[in-house]
Design a protein around this motif. Sequence first.
Motif, mmCIF file in Angstrom:
data_model
loop_
_atom_site.group_PDB
_atom_site.id
_atom_site.type_symbol
_atom_site.label_atom_id
_atom_site.label_comp_id
_atom_site.label_asym_id
_atom_site.label_seq_id
_atom_site.Cartn_x
_atom_site.Cartn_y
_atom_site.Cartn_z
ATOM 1 N N CYS A 79 0.849 -1.208 0.000
ATOM 2 C CA CYS A 79 0.000 0.000 0.000
ATOM 3 C C CYS A 79 0.879 1.251 0.000
ATOM 4 N N PRO A 80 1.601 1.525 -1.068
ATOM 5 C CA PRO A 80 2.560 2.631 -1.064
ATOM 6 C C PRO A 80 1.930 4.013 -0.977
ATOM 7 N N SER A 81 0.611 4.138 -1.236
ATOM 8 C CA SER A 81 -0.044 5.451 -1.202
ATOM 9 C C SER A 81 -0.831 5.684 0.077
ATOM 10 N N LEU A 82 -0.762 4.748 1.022
ATOM 11 C CA LEU A 82 -1.581 4.835 2.231
ATOM 12 C C LEU A 82 -1.232 6.078 3.038
ATOM 13 N N ARG A 83 -2.283 6.839 3.422
ATOM 14 C CA ARG A 83 -2.121 8.050 4.247
ATOM 15 C C ARG A 83 -2.630 7.867 5.665
ATOM 16 N N SER A 84 -3.720 7.121 5.814
ATOM 17 C CA SER A 84 -4.368 7.014 7.120
ATOM 18 C C SER A 84 -4.619 5.548 7.445
ATOM 19 N N LEU A 85 -4.196 5.130 8.660
ATOM 20 C CA LEU A 85 -4.367 3.748 9.121
ATOM 21 C C LEU A 85 -5.032 3.768 10.487
ATOM 22 N N HIS A 86 -6.164 3.078 10.598
ATOM 23 C CA HIS A 86 -6.915 3.008 11.856
ATOM 24 C C HIS A 86 -7.192 1.543 12.169
ATOM 25 N N LEU A 87 -6.630 1.059 13.281
ATOM 26 C CA LEU A 87 -6.827 -0.318 13.725
ATOM 27 C C LEU A 87 -7.493 -0.290 15.091
ATOM 28 N N ASP A 88 -8.665 -0.917 15.182
ATOM 29 C CA ASP A 88 -9.451 -0.880 16.411
ATOM 30 C C ASP A 88 -9.856 -2.305 16.780
ATOM 31 N N ASN A 89 -9.191 -2.885 17.795
ATOM 32 C CA ASN A 89 -9.565 -4.221 18.256
ATOM 33 C C ASN A 89 -10.220 -4.169 19.629
ATOM 34 N N THR A 90 -10.920 -3.083 19.892
ATOM 35 C CA THR A 90 -11.647 -2.937 21.150
ATOM 36 C C THR A 90 -12.676 -4.054 21.303
ATOM 37 N N THR A 91 -12.708 -4.676 22.464
ATOM 38 C CA THR A 91 -13.675 -5.742 22.719
ATOM 39 C C THR A 91 -13.904 -5.870 24.216
ATOM 40 N N TYR A 92 -15.035 -6.456 24.563
ATOM 41 C CA TYR A 92 -15.332 -6.668 25.978
ATOM 42 C C TYR A 92 -14.841 -8.029 26.462
ATOM 43 N N GLU A 93 -14.231 -8.818 25.589
ATOM 44 C CA GLU A 93 -13.711 -10.122 25.970
ATOM 45 C C GLU A 93 -12.316 -9.982 26.595
ATOM 46 N N SER A 98 0.517 9.396 7.312
ATOM 47 C CA SER A 98 0.661 10.576 8.164
ATOM 48 C C SER A 98 -0.254 10.523 9.381
ATOM 49 N N GLN A 99 -1.240 9.612 9.372
ATOM 50 C CA GLN A 99 -2.167 9.478 10.505
ATOM 51 C C GLN A 99 -2.259 8.013 10.907
ATOM 52 N N LEU A 100 -2.009 7.744 12.200
ATOM 53 C CA LEU A 100 -2.087 6.388 12.741
ATOM 54 C C LEU A 100 -2.961 6.419 13.988
ATOM 55 N N ILE A 101 -3.981 5.555 14.012
ATOM 56 C CA ILE A 101 -4.877 5.457 15.161
ATOM 57 C C ILE A 101 -4.909 4.002 15.607
ATOM 58 N N LEU A 102 -4.516 3.760 16.842
ATOM 59 C CA LEU A 102 -4.592 2.430 17.447
ATOM 60 C C LEU A 102 -5.584 2.489 18.601
ATOM 61 N N THR A 103 -6.604 1.673 18.525
ATOM 62 C CA THR A 103 -7.639 1.670 19.548
ATOM 63 C C THR A 103 -7.857 0.249 20.025
ATOM 64 N N GLY A 104 -7.952 0.081 21.335
ATOM 65 C CA GLY A 104 -8.226 -1.235 21.891
ATOM 66 C C GLY A 104 -7.070 -1.791 22.693
ATOM 67 N N ASP A 105 -7.094 -3.100 22.866
ATOM 68 C CA ASP A 105 -6.156 -3.774 23.768
ATOM 69 C C ASP A 105 -4.883 -4.155 23.024
ATOM 70 N N TRP A 106 -4.042 -3.161 22.760
ATOM 71 C CA TRP A 106 -2.742 -3.374 22.156
ATOM 72 C C TRP A 106 -1.668 -3.237 23.234
ATOM 73 N N SER A 119 -5.707 4.715 22.042
ATOM 74 C CA SER A 119 -6.706 4.629 23.096
ATOM 75 C C SER A 119 -6.739 3.196 23.598
ATOM 76 N N GLY A 120 -6.256 2.996 24.817
ATOM 77 C CA GLY A 120 -6.231 1.662 25.401
ATOM 78 C C GLY A 120 -4.931 0.919 25.209
ATOM 79 N N VAL A 121 -3.961 1.497 24.542
ATOM 80 C CA VAL A 121 -2.687 0.832 24.284
ATOM 81 C C VAL A 121 -1.848 0.844 25.558
ATOM 82 N N GLY A 122 -1.286 -0.308 25.894
ATOM 83 C CA GLY A 122 -0.445 -0.424 27.080
ATOM 84 C C GLY A 122 0.955 -0.878 26.726
#
Length: 824
Positions: A651-665, A714-722, A746-749
């Motif tokens: 993905c050489p043109s990727l500008r924004s990456l958002h990974l969200d593995n938020t879960t109640y488990e 240029s934008q990276l968002i990590l959400t959940g239990d990382w 958000s939630g990264v430890g």
Amino acid sequence: MDPLSKLPPECLQHILQILVNDNTSISSLIALLSTNKYIASMTLPYIYGDINKLDEGCAVSPVKNDQRACLVRMLLQQLFDEGLPEVVLLSYGFKTVSTTYDGEDNATSNDTYNRDDDEFSSARAKSPFDYLAFVRHFNLDLEHIIPKHRSLYGHSPQVTEALEPHFSAYDEIFMSRRAIRQVFEGAIIYWQVCWSLASPILEQLESLTIPLADIQRYMGVLDRLERLEHVRFNLDGLFAQRYKAKDGHYAIFNHAIRSAQAMVPFIKEHNRLFEGRLQFVSVCDTGKWWEVSAMCSEEILWEVYRASPPLHEPKHLCPTNWMQFAAHALSTDLDYVVTLTTRRPTVDWFDRPVDVQNILSRCRSLKELSVLSVGKDGFKWAVQEKKAMQDRLYRYGEGEHTLLHNPTTLSPLEMDQSKHILVPLSNVRIAEFGTAEEIDDIAFAFSQTLEIFTVNKYSGQDLFIPAHYIGQGWVKLPFLTTLSFRGCWNRLVIDRDLLLHCPSLVDLELVDFTFDYNCSDIVSCSVASLTRLEKLQLVGWPALTFHPGTFSSTKRIKYLRMSTASDDEDTRFIPPLEELELSFGSDAIGVSATTGQESTPAATASPVASGIHFVNMRPRWSWDWLLPHLKTLELTSEFAQRFQFRMLQGCPSLRSLHLDNTTYEDDLRRVLTTDDLFVAPGFSDLGNQDNTSSGADEGVKPSSLERIVAWKVSQLILTGDWSIDDSVLGPFLWGMFPCLQEFTESGVGGYTLSGMMDVIRIGGRGWKEVTSSRLHRDGDEEMKELGLYSVDDDLPKGVEVLDVEVFFHGCSTAFRVTEEKVCD
């Protein structure tokens, strides 16, 4: 001589018409007025003739409200010497009243007429043109007459005094409540402006908006409206505002009813005087009144439209002309209808029983349809026509050979023939999902013309409602570019071969609210070839059943979102990792790299050690696709949990990456290690041979592996239990994303705040913003020890800061990062 002046009048008129049609404002036309007298004389009819035109009930005007208010003001100035109502003179500033006192304290008023109060003051004196002579369409609403730099509310005492006589007919409401009286002051000015400008030119008007409260004045001059083709009644404040008096009755209800009923004799009398001239009647509410608003009753509206003539060969059926059509549904010629738009339920389409199928089938030129669901049988007529046409082609036409092999596929010649037979519907929007039969009938009946197909379902909150099964019986839709289904709480079960029928898709959106599921229930769709696809958004069941092998063909994709729905805003369901892993097949990619054909083994039921049995095995995701134009990637739930960063190499043109593995488990934490940062050499060739250094710590690079680098993210968002510890944080952030500007977690430890600050200082000089979910405590001196200073704090002497701003959970204040740690 001006080059434009040398053009033949026909050419100049053509240019002016293009400006009227294409511009969103008339600034260009107004600028032409200052060119010369000839150009001005040619331009004025386009400025004043079309700015208020209505086309089958829809306003067609390139004029913004503030520009229209200025033009109205200029028209009023032309009537300055003709005599304008006192309230108009005062509210527009054409006249001021100053109060003086004699020696005996007696007040006297002195009138002053202002001819030079602003830039438009001398328009009449300087202009040799009669602007009013060009007006053919006069359709003003309240917001169109607001005087420049003034408000229609909160008038001067002089304006309020001038308004007093106009309230005399309505004392029962206006005398009882001052607040309502103030609101209606603007309405009275509106009525006076409309009448002042319309009354001198009634003979030339082709369309006219009449404030309903003032309809009696227009009734008295009906004999002057010989050219009137379109009358628009504005249900303004006097009708819409009903005030409940102390005795419990509506104080102006009776007057409102009388005003509404006056529309019927107006229409009938005009038809008597000028038979066949009036073609279109519309009723609107543009008063924008506050508190209790009572629209005209359906009973009165139907009475108005039954008195109106049938629409003459309409091209568009829309909310503004719908009731006039519906009142004469059986006698209206629908052969020329191109668009049909209504948000009325089918039971409210007509005031008497009418066959909806019959109405739709009569629209032989229909290209755009936007309605609520018309029911499961709503398009049976189209299916029957399609089958009858195929049968004729099979028996007598060129298509015999083709239809013998595939009776639902047409050759180009047959397609051209069918366009003269079948309704050429190309754009369908169903605003309220009805039945799968309705959707499948549309796809089959209009398969050779359909380009945009959008279906939404907004109602229904029952979690146990049945699923929608879509795509059964579909045939090839060669021109379909946009497919969007939103199933709300209903599960959208897409037929396995549905995407195989849509090779030209550019925008695909399939969404439902599936958030809890069993892996054993998932049946993957077939691999499709979507070579033109640019936007893909799959949420819920459609995402889970999507075949990843399809990505081998989506070279043009720019936006990709894969997700399961959330039962609230903070958590999503992810199956237990063992069950999730076992639900996928072998290591087969799912598509052969050489042939592009599906190579996943047939599904089998095989017991596993855990006791879980899977009848349906999903293809394994390879994460190795080449998506050269992808700019935005958003993955949630299981897609984020299983994401492999090696995908970024493709993905050489990727500008924004958002990974969200938020879960109640529990026990679903994704730990990032150095293994996530590298791939085998030659994994992908992105043409980045010149970018050989990522700036990462080469000490962590395993031998014979290639670092993963997303050069344009240029934008990276990590959400959940990382979990990312300090040793991996730097190589991950500024090694994998060397051009990162915005990082949000958000939630990264795992990492320490000190480690994050080191990453920012070493590799984050291009960063602009970092948002951390770490809780900040006010007054914590540890922040300053780390070199973090609030934007409100004074920096120690000689200390420089980076451009990046850091935000923490629970603190709205941004922090600045010093270039070095500050030690006491």
